[in-house]
Scaffold this motif. Sequence first.
Motif, PDB file in Angstrom:
ATOM      1  N   THR A 180      -3.100   7.212  10.161  1.00 30.92           N
ATOM      2  CA  THR A 180      -4.020   8.348  10.135  1.00 30.92           C
ATOM      3  C   THR A 180      -4.113   9.002  11.515  1.00 30.92           C
ATOM      4  O   THR A 180      -4.050  10.244  11.639  1.00 30.92           O
ATOM      5  CB  THR A 180      -5.416   7.871   9.685  1.00 30.92           C
ATOM      6  N   TRP A 190       0.997   5.330   1.317  1.00 29.17           N
ATOM      7  CA  TRP A 190       0.386   6.341   2.185  1.00 29.17           C
ATOM      8  C   TRP A 190       1.004   7.714   1.912  1.00 29.17           C
ATOM      9  O   TRP A 190       2.136   7.815   1.438  1.00 29.17           O
ATOM     10  CB  TRP A 190       0.538   5.975   3.671  1.00 29.17           C
ATOM     11  N   ASP A 200       0.836  -1.196   0.000  1.00 25.76           N
ATOM     12  CA  ASP A 200       0.000   0.000   0.000  1.00 25.76           C
ATOM     13  C   ASP A 200       0.874   1.251   0.000  1.00 25.76           C
ATOM     14  O   ASP A 200       2.047   1.218   0.377  1.00 25.76           O
ATOM     15  CB  ASP A 200      -0.914   0.022   1.232  1.00 25.76           C
ATOM     16  N   TYR A 222      -4.441   7.137   2.695  1.00 26.95           N
ATOM     17  CA  TYR A 222      -3.935   5.764   2.612  1.00 26.95           C
ATOM     18  C   TYR A 222      -4.526   5.117   1.373  1.00 26.95           C
ATOM     19  O   TYR A 222      -5.752   5.072   1.202  1.00 26.95           O
ATOM     20  CB  TYR A 222      -4.323   4.977   3.873  1.00 26.95           C
ATOM     21  N   GLU A 266      -3.138   1.137   8.587  1.00 25.98           N
ATOM     22  CA  GLU A 266      -3.897   2.240   7.984  1.00 25.98           C
ATOM     23  C   GLU A 266      -4.500   3.147   9.064  1.00 25.98           C
ATOM     24  O   GLU A 266      -4.403   4.379   8.993  1.00 25.98           O
ATOM     25  CB  GLU A 266      -5.007   1.680   7.102  1.00 25.98           C
TER      26      GLU A 266
END
Length: 388
Positions: free
Chosen positions: A276, A187, A185, A294, A272
């Motif tokens: 944040t 971010w 992923d 994200y 995730e």
Amino acid sequence: MPKPEALEPLLPEMTAWRQDLHRHPELGFEEHRTARFVADMLRGLGLEVTEGIARTGVVGTLKGRPGNRAIALRADMDALAMTEATGLPYASQAPGRMHACGHDGHTAMLLGAAHWLAANRGRFAGTVHLVFQPAEESLGGAKVMAEEGLFDRFPVDAVYGMHNLPGLALGTIAVPKGPVLASSDTWEVTFRGAGTHGAKPHLGTDATLAAAAFMQAIQAIASRETDPLGTAVVSVGHIAAGNPAAPNVIPAEVFLRGTARALDEEVRTRIETRLTEIARAVATLHRLEAAPRYIRRLSPTVNHAAQAAVMVRAAAQAEAVMDDHPPITAGEDFSEFLARVPGAYCWLGTGAPAHPEGWHHNPHFDFNDAALAHGAAFWCSLVETELA
């Protein structure tokens, strides 16, 4: 089941194909020459060929004796946006592009298997779909193929993938149990404060200080908030702030971008959430604003137990078989196939790299052609095992 020696007569041809593909690398969704090369060869073998799935994807369908079962074998075709430094006679002729992950070898091995299987159709019962996938490197070619109805058009009972692995003994087949590769992923966080003169920091709100605190704090996600027996990776890959021509100015904004990896969805979701939360908490502490984002890209690649066991049985003729290879925190969009169809993914050992820096995604990387017969033989053995 065929041993690698059964594919040795094809090795000169597979080597020539592989080196030709290496010489002409193409990026994701741009594999037009590669797709034509593949499609023409499959047609020459008498296979049914379908082109244009996910723009440049190709599927070759091969039928053996009458049978009700079908499987898919997948090879990726795309190259990377890198400048090759091998100096080899067949080095990339395309500036800024090279096969630095061995997809040229994957394509050549599946073509070699197609040759052997087409000449030995009586040794299996059912259907084999040879899937040549575009855009594995970051662009999500597997997802596009699936969304365009790959498995609706070509229904299968199982799907299989294989990737070369330098450092693993030549010819070894390694089939991890469960997780094979991590989620991948991206971010991003933008910290916005109030810029000021570098000599008068009290007159502004320093976004660079917030960014530094954030970068330190997120390392606790892996080291203090994830089970030590689990896996979490959070890395910063890009920072942008200010102007190098104005070092006496504290910038009003800092932008950070990075990657996050996990082997299961629970850890992925925690990463995730915490990224944040930490971004917003740091912003509050430093009296400025944070805009976190994200982006979920690739899910973890996790083998299905039954199909992994089939791979282990099919590897009986390999130089060596490992059924306990540890997972790797790189990512793979083969996970998109495994989310829709039962299947498994394995590693093919290609031995020590010829160059000390010749690992995946390095400008000195080159696929070891000695592994071609091993990989092609494994594909053929897998077909005979699944479609006995």
